[in-house]
Scaffold this motif. Sequence first.
Motif, PDB file in Angstrom:
ATOM      1  N   GLY A 137       0.812  -1.211   0.000  1.00 52.56           N
ATOM      2  CA  GLY A 137       0.000   0.000   0.000  1.00 52.56           C
ATOM      3  C   GLY A 137       0.842   1.255   0.000  1.00 52.56           C
ATOM      4  N   LEU A 138       0.281   2.348  -0.524  1.00 52.65           N
ATOM      5  CA  LEU A 138       0.999   3.616  -0.618  1.00 52.65           C
ATOM      6  C   LEU A 138       0.229   4.757   0.046  1.00 52.65           C
ATOM      7  CD1 LEU A 138       2.311   3.372  -4.300  1.00 52.65           C
ATOM      8  CD2 LEU A 138       3.651   3.106  -2.208  1.00 52.65           C
ATOM      9  N   VAL A 147       7.260  10.993   0.404  1.00 47.24           N
ATOM     10  CA  VAL A 147       7.386   9.878  -0.536  1.00 47.24           C
ATOM     11  C   VAL A 147       7.451   8.562   0.232  1.00 47.24           C
ATOM     12  CG1 VAL A 147       8.796   8.865  -2.367  1.00 47.24           C
ATOM     13  CG2 VAL A 147       8.587  11.360  -2.188  1.00 47.24           C
ATOM     14  N   PRO A 148       6.558   7.619  -0.039  1.00 51.62           N
ATOM     15  CA  PRO A 148       6.579   6.338   0.684  1.00 51.62           C
ATOM     16  C   PRO A 148       7.883   5.572   0.493  1.00 51.62           C
ATOM     17  CG  PRO A 148       4.490   6.626  -0.447  1.00 51.62           C
ATOM     18  CD  PRO A 148       5.393   7.724  -0.930  1.00 51.62           C
ATOM     19  N   THR A 149       8.133   4.681   1.423  1.00 50.23           N
ATOM     20  CA  THR A 149       9.425   3.993   1.477  1.00 50.23           C
ATOM     21  C   THR A 149       9.687   3.100   0.268  1.00 50.23           C
ATOM     22  OG1 THR A 149       8.423   2.189   2.742  1.00 50.23           O
ATOM     23  CG2 THR A 149       9.401   3.992   3.986  1.00 50.23           C
ATOM     24  N   THR A 150       8.633   2.632  -0.374  1.00 47.17           N
ATOM     25  CA  THR A 150       8.816   1.657  -1.447  1.00 47.17           C
ATOM     26  C   THR A 150       8.988   2.287  -2.831  1.00 47.17           C
ATOM     27  OG1 THR A 150       6.399   1.485  -1.495  1.00 47.17           O
ATOM     28  CG2 THR A 150       7.595  -0.217  -0.285  1.00 47.17           C
ATOM     29  N   LEU A 151       8.927   3.608  -2.924  1.00 45.68           N
ATOM     30  CA  LEU A 151       9.034   4.266  -4.225  1.00 45.68           C
ATOM     31  C   LEU A 151      10.454   4.743  -4.500  1.00 45.68           C
ATOM     32  CD1 LEU A 151       5.779   6.409  -4.522  1.00 45.68           C
ATOM     33  CD2 LEU A 151       6.269   4.160  -5.499  1.00 45.68           C
ATOM     34  N   THR A 152      10.834   4.708  -5.769  1.00 44.54           N
ATOM     35  CA  THR A 152      12.147   5.184  -6.193  1.00 44.54           C
ATOM     36  C   THR A 152      12.337   6.640  -5.777  1.00 44.54           C
ATOM     37  OG1 THR A 152      12.158   3.712  -8.098  1.00 44.54           O
ATOM     38  CG2 THR A 152      13.633   5.606  -8.188  1.00 44.54           C
ATOM     39  N   GLY A 153      13.430   6.909  -5.084  1.00 42.65           N
ATOM     40  CA  GLY A 153      13.753   8.268  -4.678  1.00 42.65           C
ATOM     41  C   GLY A 153      13.461   8.578  -3.230  1.00 42.65           C
ATOM     42  N   HIS A 154      12.806   7.656  -2.507  1.00 43.81           N
ATOM     43  CA  HIS A 154      12.492   7.918  -1.106  1.00 43.81           C
ATOM     44  C   HIS A 154      13.755   8.100  -0.277  1.00 43.81           C
ATOM     45  CE1 HIS A 154      10.984   7.368   3.007  1.00 43.81           C
ATOM     46  NE2 HIS A 154      12.008   6.549   3.147  1.00 43.81           N
ATOM     47  N   VAL A 155      13.749   9.123   0.583  1.00 41.69           N
ATOM     48  CA  VAL A 155      14.784   9.293   1.609  1.00 41.69           C
ATOM     49  C   VAL A 155      14.105   9.673   2.923  1.00 41.69           C
ATOM     50  CG1 VAL A 155      16.735   9.900   0.126  1.00 41.69           C
ATOM     51  CG2 VAL A 155      15.159  11.687   0.850  1.00 41.69           C
ATOM     52  N   ASN A 156      14.704   9.298   4.037  1.00 40.42           N
ATOM     53  CA  ASN A 156      14.144   9.595   5.361  1.00 40.42           C
ATOM     54  C   ASN A 156      14.542  11.006   5.800  1.00 40.42           C
ATOM     55  OD1 ASN A 156      12.800   7.116   5.893  1.00 40.42           O
ATOM     56  ND2 ASN A 156      14.775   6.159   6.323  1.00 40.42           N
ATOM     57  N   GLY A 170      -5.140  12.682   4.635  1.00 40.51           N
ATOM     58  CA  GLY A 170      -4.538  11.473   4.073  1.00 40.51           C
ATOM     59  C   GLY A 170      -4.396  11.617   2.578  1.00 40.51           C
ATOM     60  N   TRP A 171      -3.613  10.744   1.985  1.00 46.17           N
ATOM     61  CA  TRP A 171      -3.357  10.807   0.547  1.00 46.17           C
ATOM     62  C   TRP A 171      -3.168   9.404  -0.008  1.00 46.17           C
ATOM     63  CZ3 TRP A 171      -3.561  14.449  -3.147  1.00 46.17           C
ATOM     64  CH2 TRP A 171      -2.878  14.245  -4.343  1.00 46.17           C
ATOM     65  N   PHE A 172      -3.991   9.065  -0.972  1.00 42.58           N
ATOM     66  CA  PHE A 172      -3.736   7.901  -1.807  1.00 42.58           C
ATOM     67  C   PHE A 172      -3.261   8.434  -3.149  1.00 42.58           C
ATOM     68  CE2 PHE A 172      -4.999   3.847  -0.053  1.00 42.58           C
ATOM     69  CZ  PHE A 172      -5.714   4.198   1.083  1.00 42.58           C
ATOM     70  N   PRO A 173      -2.224   7.847  -3.712  1.00 41.92           N
ATOM     71  CA  PRO A 173      -1.657   8.420  -4.929  1.00 41.92           C
ATOM     72  C   PRO A 173      -2.546   8.216  -6.143  1.00 41.92           C
ATOM     73  CG  PRO A 173      -0.574   6.352  -4.438  1.00 41.92           C
ATOM     74  CD  PRO A 173      -1.488   6.644  -3.277  1.00 41.92           C
ATOM     75  N   ASN A 201       3.975  12.154  -7.662  1.00 44.37           N
ATOM     76  CA  ASN A 201       2.604  12.320  -7.199  1.00 44.37           C
ATOM     77  C   ASN A 201       2.495  12.464  -5.690  1.00 44.37           C
ATOM     78  OD1 ASN A 201      -0.475  10.681  -6.928  1.00 44.37           O
ATOM     79  ND2 ASN A 201      -0.205  12.525  -8.160  1.00 44.37           N
ATOM     80  N   PHE A 202       3.615  12.399  -4.993  1.00 44.54           N
ATOM     81  CA  PHE A 202       3.634  12.678  -3.560  1.00 44.54           C
ATOM     82  C   PHE A 202       4.316  14.009  -3.256  1.00 44.54           C
ATOM     83  CE2 PHE A 202       2.954   8.164  -3.732  1.00 44.54           C
ATOM     84  CZ  PHE A 202       2.098   7.918  -2.681  1.00 44.54           C
TER      85      PHE A 202
END
Length: 534
Positions: A285-286, A334-343, A429-432, A439-440
């Motif tokens: 889930g995103l 940006v969710p953890t599972t998407l390309t480009g995510h950083v904490n 909340g946000w669903f992409p 999109n985030f």
Amino acid sequence: MNRKTMALTAAAGLLTPALAACGSTSGGAAGTGAIIVGTTDRFEAADYAPAPLDPAYAYDAGSWNILRQTVQTLMHTPRGGGQPVPEAASDCRFTDTGNESYRCTLRPGIQFADGDPLTAQDVKFSIDRVRAIKDENGPSSLLSTIDSVEAKSADTVVFHLKTPDATFPHKLSTPAAGIVSAEKYDAKKLRAGFSVDGSGPYTMKAEVKDNQLVRAVFTKNPHYKGDLKLQNDKAELRAFEDSGAMGKALERGTIHMVSRTLSPAQITALSANPPKGIKLFPMPGLEIRYIGFNTDAPTVKDKAVRQALAAAVDRNAVIAKVYGKSAQPLYSLVPTTLTGHVNSFFNKYGEANTAKAAELLKNAGIKTPVKLTLNYTNDHYGDGTAAEFEALKAQLNSTQLFDVTVQGADWADFRPAQKKGDYAAYGLGWFPDYPDADNFLAPFLEQDNFLGTPYANTAVRTRLIPESRRAVDRGVAVPAITEMQDIVADDVPVLPLWQGKQYVAARDGITGVEWSVNAISDLQLWELGRGVSG
């Protein structure tokens, strides 16, 4: 996007072992007739939401899930995810090296559900209509990079873009780009109510009570030509007031699957001791949840206040208290599972760092405790939201740096007030719309953004968003995506809290459940079928 979820009150015995016999035609999933899916999404036609199923207006997960069954798009996300593939089109591609011209060829003989031919002119009409109506609550921002749409021939349409946009195929896979007919839809006016016509895999008949859609019956469209393979001839989406009532319907076998949304308590119970005849399906889930800020409001105008909140918040404590295994901490938009995510937020503030929060406020000369109201919606994300905001209030007040109160409001009042800037801080909340970091980020940071926020960062809007959209290879866009996340962590126009996990539950004998909801929470009823029961 206002992508709605509902997580309802947990109660003992929501799903009991007293189930209808597996394989029973009266209560189980076997037999004939529609496959019935439960949801807690609410579909209401009202002054504030006059056209819930018009592609020029609809911009929430529930409405999009109806449109995806009925209104075709040129592209769609394939089973299992990945880059979009043709749906109403037989072929779509960029025709230049700069990703500014995109051409689609329609499938031969494609028709609307009433048998009328679907042409490139219908595609142009549909896209131009969404852009012309430009409803403030609608999805027209997804089409903002379009300069013009050209119907080159009966079966060929060309999109001329203002700027390079490698994410454009994703946008053409959303209901914002749904294809409708000028015979059924006005070019300049929304279509009120619950009627919907398209060329998708199903036609839909709505059952309405007190201006709310309570049941949507989907019947296989005999004229459908597209990429989807239907595993059933009829399906039904049935709306419930809460997850408790929906859970009982699943027990009794009056519905066959639950799509949106099981409560955390139900998920825990089904994971630990699933009743006979019902199975829980975890899915990627995103969904994200966050606190947004009106950066012009006096209480949060100084970014040191927003930074101190980012340092002080304890995501893990909120999740443990309210959501359990259905959520995980999130330190970026940006969710953890998407390309480009950083904490980015963790890297800058850590977690529950009261000392850092105190230092930020002291260095900015801000008197403590800072008085602040956190606003949330009572009825849009479920009963868990109230508990979440009470937990946030308790932990922030315990630092003695803040004096927080919380205030809930019904969505019909909450969303207009939030967009007008009446709230200094608010939960959303946000669903992409599509599974890409763009999109985030863009919906929160670009001009005319989803939040209606006064926050603006010139580097993000003029350089980084355009730069991130140039590369078809999304790995190439990572530096720009990373820089935007770091800017958000520094300026804190929004404060990300958690990322959701998806679960659906289904009775024995229903096949395709694992494909019925994808990572961006699209309901795909065509995947559901009947197999061997018991």
